[in-house]
Structure formats: C-alpha cells, structure tokens
Design an enzyme around this catalytic site. Structure first.
Site, PDB file in Angstrom:
ATOM      1  N   TYR A 102      -1.631  -0.684  10.923  1.00  0.00           N
ATOM      2  CA  TYR A 102      -1.768  -1.338   9.602  1.00  0.00           C
ATOM      3  C   TYR A 102      -0.571  -1.014   8.722  1.00  0.00           C
ATOM      4  O   TYR A 102       0.106  -1.908   8.201  1.00  0.00           O
ATOM      5  CB  TYR A 102      -3.070  -0.898   8.921  1.00  0.00           C
ATOM      6  CG  TYR A 102      -3.121  -1.212   7.432  1.00  0.00           C
ATOM      7  CD1 TYR A 102      -3.102  -2.524   6.965  1.00  0.00           C
ATOM      8  CD2 TYR A 102      -3.168  -0.184   6.478  1.00  0.00           C
ATOM      9  CE1 TYR A 102      -3.140  -2.815   5.600  1.00  0.00           C
ATOM     10  CE2 TYR A 102      -3.212  -0.466   5.119  1.00  0.00           C
ATOM     11  CZ  TYR A 102      -3.189  -1.777   4.687  1.00  0.00           C
ATOM     12  OH  TYR A 102      -3.215  -2.058   3.337  1.00  0.00           O
ATOM     13  N   THR A 131       0.830  -1.207   0.000  1.00  0.00           N
ATOM     14  CA  THR A 131       0.000   0.000   0.000  1.00  0.00           C
ATOM     15  C   THR A 131       0.865   1.257   0.000  1.00  0.00           C
ATOM     16  O   THR A 131       2.000   1.237   0.486  1.00  0.00           O
ATOM     17  CB  THR A 131      -0.880  -0.007   1.275  1.00  0.00           C
ATOM     18  OG1 THR A 131      -1.407   1.288   1.489  1.00  0.00           O
ATOM     19  CG2 THR A 131      -0.072  -0.377   2.523  1.00  0.00           C
ATOM     20  N   ASP A 132       0.288   2.350  -0.481  1.00  0.00           N
ATOM     21  CA  ASP A 132       1.018   3.634  -0.417  1.00  0.00           C
ATOM     22  C   ASP A 132       1.060   4.172   1.017  1.00  0.00           C
ATOM     23  O   ASP A 132       1.793   5.116   1.305  1.00  0.00           O
ATOM     24  CB  ASP A 132       0.381   4.670  -1.362  1.00  0.00           C
ATOM     25  CG  ASP A 132      -1.073   5.003  -1.031  1.00  0.00           C
ATOM     26  OD1 ASP A 132      -1.657   4.379  -0.119  1.00  0.00           O
ATOM     27  OD2 ASP A 132      -1.632   5.902  -1.696  1.00  0.00           O
ATOM     28  N   GLU A 133       0.276   3.560   1.925  1.00  0.00           N
ATOM     29  CA  GLU A 133       0.205   4.081   3.295  1.00  0.00           C
ATOM     30  C   GLU A 133       1.541   3.931   4.037  1.00  0.00           C
ATOM     31  O   GLU A 133       1.771   4.593   5.041  1.00  0.00           O
ATOM     32  CB  GLU A 133      -0.953   3.423   4.060  1.00  0.00           C
ATOM     33  CG  GLU A 133      -2.272   3.640   3.333  1.00  0.00           C
ATOM     34  CD  GLU A 133      -3.530   3.285   4.099  1.00  0.00           C
ATOM     35  OE1 GLU A 133      -3.490   3.255   5.336  1.00  0.00           O
ATOM     36  OE2 GLU A 133      -4.560   3.036   3.443  1.00  0.00           O
ATOM     37  N   LYS A 190       2.484  -3.389   7.205  1.00  0.00           N
ATOM     38  CA  LYS A 190       2.745  -3.553   5.762  1.00  0.00           C
ATOM     39  C   LYS A 190       4.183  -3.116   5.448  1.00  0.00           C
ATOM     40  O   LYS A 190       4.865  -3.732   4.625  1.00  0.00           O
ATOM     41  CB  LYS A 190       1.746  -2.747   4.928  1.00  0.00           C
ATOM     42  CG  LYS A 190       0.311  -3.255   4.961  1.00  0.00           C
ATOM     43  CD  LYS A 190       0.112  -4.649   4.367  1.00  0.00           C
ATOM     44  CE  LYS A 190       0.295  -4.716   2.881  1.00  0.00           C
ATOM     45  NZ  LYS A 190      -0.094  -6.066   2.347  1.00  0.00           N
TER      46      LYS A 190
HETATM   47  P1  NAD Z   1      -9.384  -7.628   2.180  1.00  0.00           P
HETATM   48  O1  NAD Z   1      -9.387  -7.364   3.643  1.00  0.00           O
HETATM   49  O2  NAD Z   1     -10.618  -7.371   1.394  1.00  0.00           O
HETATM   50  O3  NAD Z   1      -8.987  -9.158   1.910  1.00  0.00           O
HETATM   51  C1  NAD Z   1      -7.941  -9.789   2.599  1.00  0.00           C
HETATM   52  C2  NAD Z   1      -8.046 -11.288   2.341  1.00  0.00           C
HETATM   53  O4  NAD Z   1      -6.961 -11.919   3.023  1.00  0.00           O
HETATM   54  C3  NAD Z   1      -9.339 -11.920   2.875  1.00  0.00           C
HETATM   55  O5  NAD Z   1      -9.893 -12.784   1.906  1.00  0.00           O
HETATM   56  C4  NAD Z   1      -8.886 -12.691   4.103  1.00  0.00           C
HETATM   57  O6  NAD Z   1      -9.678 -13.838   4.379  1.00  0.00           O
HETATM   58  C5  NAD Z   1      -7.458 -13.060   3.716  1.00  0.00           C
HETATM   59  N1  NAD Z   1      -6.615 -13.297   4.893  1.00  0.00           N
HETATM   60  C6  NAD Z   1      -6.491 -12.485   5.976  1.00  0.00           C
HETATM   61  N2  NAD Z   1      -5.648 -13.056   6.866  1.00  0.00           N
HETATM   62  C7  NAD Z   1      -5.232 -14.226   6.330  1.00  0.00           C
HETATM   63  C8  NAD Z   1      -4.350 -15.247   6.762  1.00  0.00           C
HETATM   64  N3  NAD Z   1      -3.730 -15.188   7.963  1.00  0.00           N
HETATM   65  N4  NAD Z   1      -4.127 -16.301   5.957  1.00  0.00           N
HETATM   66  C9  NAD Z   1      -4.743 -16.376   4.735  1.00  0.00           C
HETATM   67  N5  NAD Z   1      -5.618 -15.457   4.295  1.00  0.00           N
HETATM   68  C10 NAD Z   1      -5.852 -14.382   5.075  1.00  0.00           C
HETATM   69  O7  NAD Z   1      -8.141  -6.807   1.616  1.00  0.00           O
HETATM   70  P2  NAD Z   1      -7.980  -6.037   0.230  1.00  0.00           P
HETATM   71  O8  NAD Z   1      -8.518  -4.671   0.386  1.00  0.00           O
HETATM   72  O9  NAD Z   1      -8.431  -6.901  -0.872  1.00  0.00           O
HETATM   73  O10 NAD Z   1      -6.380  -5.911   0.180  1.00  0.00           O
HETATM   74  C11 NAD Z   1      -5.599  -6.954  -0.385  1.00  0.00           C
HETATM   75  C12 NAD Z   1      -4.138  -6.560  -0.317  1.00  0.00           C
HETATM   76  O11 NAD Z   1      -3.924  -5.332  -1.012  1.00  0.00           O
HETATM   77  C13 NAD Z   1      -3.642  -6.320   1.115  1.00  0.00           C
HETATM   78  O12 NAD Z   1      -2.342  -6.832   1.209  1.00  0.00           O
HETATM   79  C14 NAD Z   1      -3.646  -4.804   1.254  1.00  0.00           C
HETATM   80  O13 NAD Z   1      -2.659  -4.385   2.176  1.00  0.00           O
HETATM   81  C15 NAD Z   1      -3.302  -4.375  -0.162  1.00  0.00           C
HETATM   82  N6  NAD Z   1      -3.823  -3.051  -0.569  1.00  0.00           N
HETATM   83  C16 NAD Z   1      -5.152  -2.741  -0.387  1.00  0.00           C
HETATM   84  C17 NAD Z   1      -5.612  -1.507  -0.836  1.00  0.00           C
HETATM   85  C18 NAD Z   1      -7.073  -1.144  -0.707  1.00  0.00           C
HETATM   86  O14 NAD Z   1      -7.450   0.003  -1.011  1.00  0.00           O
HETATM   87  N7  NAD Z   1      -7.952  -2.039  -0.304  1.00  0.00           N
HETATM   88  C19 NAD Z   1      -4.743  -0.595  -1.434  1.00  0.00           C
HETATM   89  C20 NAD Z   1      -3.392  -0.954  -1.597  1.00  0.00           C
HETATM   90  C21 NAD Z   1      -2.949  -2.195  -1.167  1.00  0.00           C
HETATM   91  P1  TYD Z   2     -10.802   3.666   4.372  1.00  0.00           P
HETATM   92  O1  TYD Z   2     -11.763   3.220   3.331  1.00  0.00           O
HETATM   93  O2  TYD Z   2     -10.886   3.050   5.725  1.00  0.00           O
HETATM   94  O3  TYD Z   2      -9.330   3.526   3.757  1.00  0.00           O
HETATM   95  P2  TYD Z   2      -7.893   4.028   4.364  1.00  0.00           P
HETATM   96  O4  TYD Z   2      -8.057   4.367   5.778  1.00  0.00           O
HETATM   97  O5  TYD Z   2      -7.036   2.814   4.166  1.00  0.00           O
HETATM   98  O6  TYD Z   2      -7.482   5.185   3.516  1.00  0.00           O
HETATM   99  O7  TYD Z   2     -10.976   5.242   4.557  1.00  0.00           O
HETATM  100  C1  TYD Z   2     -10.831   6.152   3.491  1.00  0.00           C
HETATM  101  C2  TYD Z   2     -10.902   7.542   4.084  1.00  0.00           C
HETATM  102  O8  TYD Z   2     -12.228   7.758   4.585  1.00  0.00           O
HETATM  103  C3  TYD Z   2      -9.970   7.748   5.253  1.00  0.00           C
HETATM  104  O9  TYD Z   2      -9.452   9.081   5.218  1.00  0.00           O
HETATM  105  C4  TYD Z   2     -10.848   7.583   6.473  1.00  0.00           C
HETATM  106  C5  TYD Z   2     -12.201   8.061   5.975  1.00  0.00           C
HETATM  107  N1  TYD Z   2     -13.383   7.397   6.594  1.00  0.00           N
HETATM  108  C6  TYD Z   2     -14.410   8.179   7.166  1.00  0.00           C
HETATM  109  O10 TYD Z   2     -14.347   9.417   7.166  1.00  0.00           O
HETATM  110  N2  TYD Z   2     -15.476   7.520   7.710  1.00  0.00           N
HETATM  111  C7  TYD Z   2     -15.572   6.161   7.723  1.00  0.00           C
HETATM  112  O11 TYD Z   2     -16.571   5.601   8.255  1.00  0.00           O
HETATM  113  C8  TYD Z   2     -14.532   5.385   7.120  1.00  0.00           C
HETATM  114  C9  TYD Z   2     -14.576   3.877   7.109  1.00  0.00           C
HETATM  115  C10 TYD Z   2     -13.446   6.045   6.561  1.00  0.00           C
END
Ligand code: NAD
Ligand code: TYD
Length: 358
Positions: free
Chosen positions: A164, A138-140, A168
């Site tokens: 988180y 993630t960019d975070e 990462k």
């Molecule tokens: P998500 O929470 O929707 O899905 C995570 C999946 O991982 C789930 O299916 C869960 O069952 C599985 N999982 C969790 N713990 C596990 C374990 N111990 N063993 C096996 N499986 C396990 O997450 P997402 O939003 O799809 O993100 C996927 C990846 O992309 C993550 O690594 C996250 O850090 C990265 N990412 C997410 C975003 C975003 O905006 N969602 C952006 C950049 C990077």
């Molecule tokens: P989120 O979807 O949790 O992603 P991330 O924290 O990984 O960026 O949140 C996106 C943005 O929205 C973040 O700045 C937090 C804000 N947010 C709210 O204001 N209210 C909410 O209920 C949630 C879940 C997020």
C-alpha cells in the site's frame, strides 16, 4: 444528468464515495454552492453512496461511476465538465488487502493517478492559471519510526514498507514529476490515520466498535504496541479545503494532530466507551481482546509534524481526541443500519438498483 450553469469552479473529486472522500465532497458541496463538484468513483467494495445520501440531490453535485484507470473516460470528463481543479482521493487504502493483492494497489494507486495526471495535462494544455491538481496521500510513505520521539517532516526521506505505502509513494512521485517536468500546479499532502463516521469496517476503529457491540473477538496484531497518530476525518477535510485554496503550487504539507496512541490503548478506550454507552458494567468487553499473529512488515510507529501547515496556512485540528472518539463511537452505535448494510453486503445493491433505474 442535471445541468449546472454559472459555476465559479468545476472540481473533480475522486474517491468521493469512500470514507475521507465523502467528508470532502460533503464539505465542498455545502460550503461552496457556486462550485460544481463532480464525484468520480468506481464504487469498489469501499465505495458506498449511502455515505452521501444527505447531499445526493444538491444542484451543484454530480456523481459519475467510473474507474480512474479508464483514461478515455477520465479525459472525456475533463472536457465535458471543464474541470479546473482535481482533488484526488480514489485509492485502494487497506494495508492488509495490499499484502494479499499488491497488483490491484499498483493498478489503481499508481496507474490510476497517472491516468488522471495525463488527462489533466492533456485538457489544461499548458494553461495552468487557475488550475490545481491536489493529490491526497498518507504518512505511511515515510516508513516507520522508533520509540524515540522523532516525527515525520515534509523533508523526511520516503521509505515505504507495505505494498500500500509503496504504491502511494510511487503516485506521490508521479505527481511531483508532473510539477517539475511540465509545470503542472500540484499539491501533495501526507496525512496520519483518520477516524470518524463512514469508515469501512475493515479498519481498526470501526471494526472494533462493531465487534464490541456484538461481543465478537478483537484481533490485536502482535502485542498491540504499534503506535498510530490519529486525526478526526472532518479535520482532515477542513485541512484539504484550506490547502486546496491557499496551498502553494508544488508544495507538500503534512497533516496530523500530534495525537499518538498505542493500538492496545485505543482498544481499551473503545471498550470503555462502547460499554458505557451501551450501559454495560465497566470492563464487560475486555475479555474480547485477542492477540493474533502480527501483520507482516507491520510499521512500528507513525507520528507526524504538521507545524508547516499550522504556521503557513493557519490550520489546526478542531477536536480533541477524547471528544472525537466519543462522537465516533456514538455515530457507529446510532447508525447500526449503515453498518449492517455493509456487513451483509446489502450496500452494494443500492447503487446497482440506482443504475438499473436510470
Ligand atoms: P476508502 O478505501 O474508504 O475509499 C476509497 C474510494 O476510492 C472508494 O470510494 C472506492 O470506491 C474508490 N476507488 C477505489 N479504486 C478506484 C478506481 N480505480 N477508480 C475510481 N474510484 C476508486 O479510502 P479512504 O480511507 O477514504 O482514503 C482516501 C484517500 O486518503 C486515499 O488516497 C488514502 O491513501 C488517503 N489516506 C487515507 C488515510 C486513512 O486513515 N484512511 C490517511 C491518510 C491518507
Ligand atoms: P488500520 O486501521 O488498518 O490502519 P493502518 O494499517 O493504515 O495504520 O490499522 C491501524 C493499526 O491497528 C495498525 O497498527 C494495525 C492495527 N490493527 C490491529 O491490531 N487489528 C486489526 O484487526 C486491524 C484492522 C488493525
């Protein structure tokens, strides 16, 4: 378990039942019929096999329910399926949960990644040709930007603030350490916030679409001034495909669509779109906006520079944000059953039943 023969590659995708992982699994299973795709997922609260219903019977697809932290099981999977590529998405992914329970994040994101790396190292045993360990991040990890037009680059110093992003960041460092120490062919990508179908409704966009639909309050943290950079999830999956096949070993690529939005502006777009699609008068749901106590350590702004990915590998997002949001809102409104199954907890029974019947 089905037998899959004469496959060109055997790719372990972790976290494939989650939001982004399900799009990656779907893309690889359908685009590469001569690859065997093994989806390893623990099915935590965030994993949902309904996300993959359309491909669950594909001949080149195998689902394995396991924990990435279970080193013995992970090792045996490498042997059983002769894994030659890993695309690692499994993680605990929600910042608010990490604030309440950082241990689970350290366990899965750090130790789980290490378990996969060790299993790959053990199985590949120094024969790196044709192997690839691709870690999705993630960019975070880069921390927070000010409102000064600056962007995260691949060389930006890591400065994570939430449990988180700290977990990462640690896992990214372990992946790079395996490249630098053992010569493992690794890739790391750092992507901006994703949106689109199948996102668990704890994240801003699906949560708010569902709340607007049901006339529930929209909890905006702080003043809603924080900025996130949004990418349509299918474009992220396309980028992962490009990078997995064409990225250079040991490299890092940023993924993003140059698409920054203040949270409050996103919320207004969601209200406008949901109201229009439900046939409500404009402004009907604006009263639902509720400013609540800010998230502790809330990063002010994320913005990613993905020029390297465009110039070196030719990837660009395919969707404009307006189009992506319209598609996304329509998808959630058209898939109320998917949402209801989650909010009622019904979805967790789906795989319990499936396993009981085996
Ligand atoms: P998500 O929470 O929707 O899905 C995570 C999946 O991982 C789930 O299916 C869960 O069952 C599985 N999982 C969790 N713990 C596990 C374990 N111990 N063993 C096996 N499986 C396990 O997450 P997402 O939003 O799809 O993100 C996927 C990846 O992309 C993550 O690594 C996250 O850090 C990265 N990412 C997410 C975003 C975003 O905006 N969602 C952006 C950049 C990077
Ligand atoms: P989120 O979807 O949790 O992603 P991330 O924290 O990984 O960026 O949140 C996106 C943005 O929205 C973040 O700045 C937090 C804000 N947010 C709210 O204001 N209210 C909410 O209920 C949630 C879940 C997020």
């Amino acid at each position: 378990m089905q037998r899959v023969t004469r496959m060109k590659r055997s790719i372990l995708i972790t976290g494939g039942a989650g939001f982004i992982g399900s799009h990656v699994v779907r893309l690889f299973v359908t685009k590469y019929p001569d690859y065997h795709i093994i989806n390893l997922d623990k099915l935590t609260y965030a994993g949902n096999l309904a996300n993959l219903k359309d491909i669950e019977n594909a001949p080149n697809y195998t689902f394995v329910r396991a924990d990435i932290c279970d080193f013995d099981t992970v090792c045996s999977l490498f042997g059983q399926y002769s894994i030659d590529g890993v695309i690692h998405l499994a993680a605990e992914s929600h910042v608010d949960r990490s604030i309440k329970d950082p241990f689970t994040f350290a366990r899965t994101n750090v130790l789980g990644t290490l378990s996969l790396l060790q299993a790959a190292k053990h199985h590949w045993n120094g024969e790196w040709a044709g192997k690839r360990f691709y870690h999705i991040s993630t960019d975070e990890v880069y921390g927070a930007l000010q409102f000064d037009g600056s962007l995260f680059h691949e060389t930006t110093k890591y400065d994570p603030h939430s449990p988180y992003s700290a977990s990462k960041a640690s896992s990214d460092h372990f992946v790079r350490a395996f490249h630098d120490t053992y010569g493992m062919p690794t890739l790391v990508t750092n992507c901006s916030n994703n949106y689109g179908p199948y996102q668990f409704p704890e994240k801003l966009i699906p949560l708010f679409i569902n709340n607007i639909r049901h006339g529930k309050p929209l909890p905006v943290y702080g003043k809603g001034e924080n900025v996130r950079d949004w990418l349509y999830v299918v474009d992220h999956a396309r980028a992962i495909d490009t990078i997995f096949h064409n990225g250079k070993d040991g490299e890092t690529y940023n993924i993003g669509g140059f698409n920054e939005w203040k949270n409050i502006d996103i919320v207004k777009v969601l209200i406008k779109t949901v109201d229009r699609l439900l046939g409500n008068a404009p402004g009907t749901s604006e009263h639902l906006i509720t400013y609540v106590t800010d998230r502790p350590g809330h990063d002010l702004r994320y913005a990613i520079d993905s020029t390297k990915l465009k110039t070196e590998l030719g990837w660009e997002p395919s969707l404009q944000f307006e189009e992506g949001i319209e598609k996304t809102v329509r998808w959630y409104l058209d898939h109320q059953e998917w949402m209801d199954n989650i909010t009622s907890g019904e979805y967790e029974k789906y795989y319990d039943d499936m396993y009981k019947n085996r």
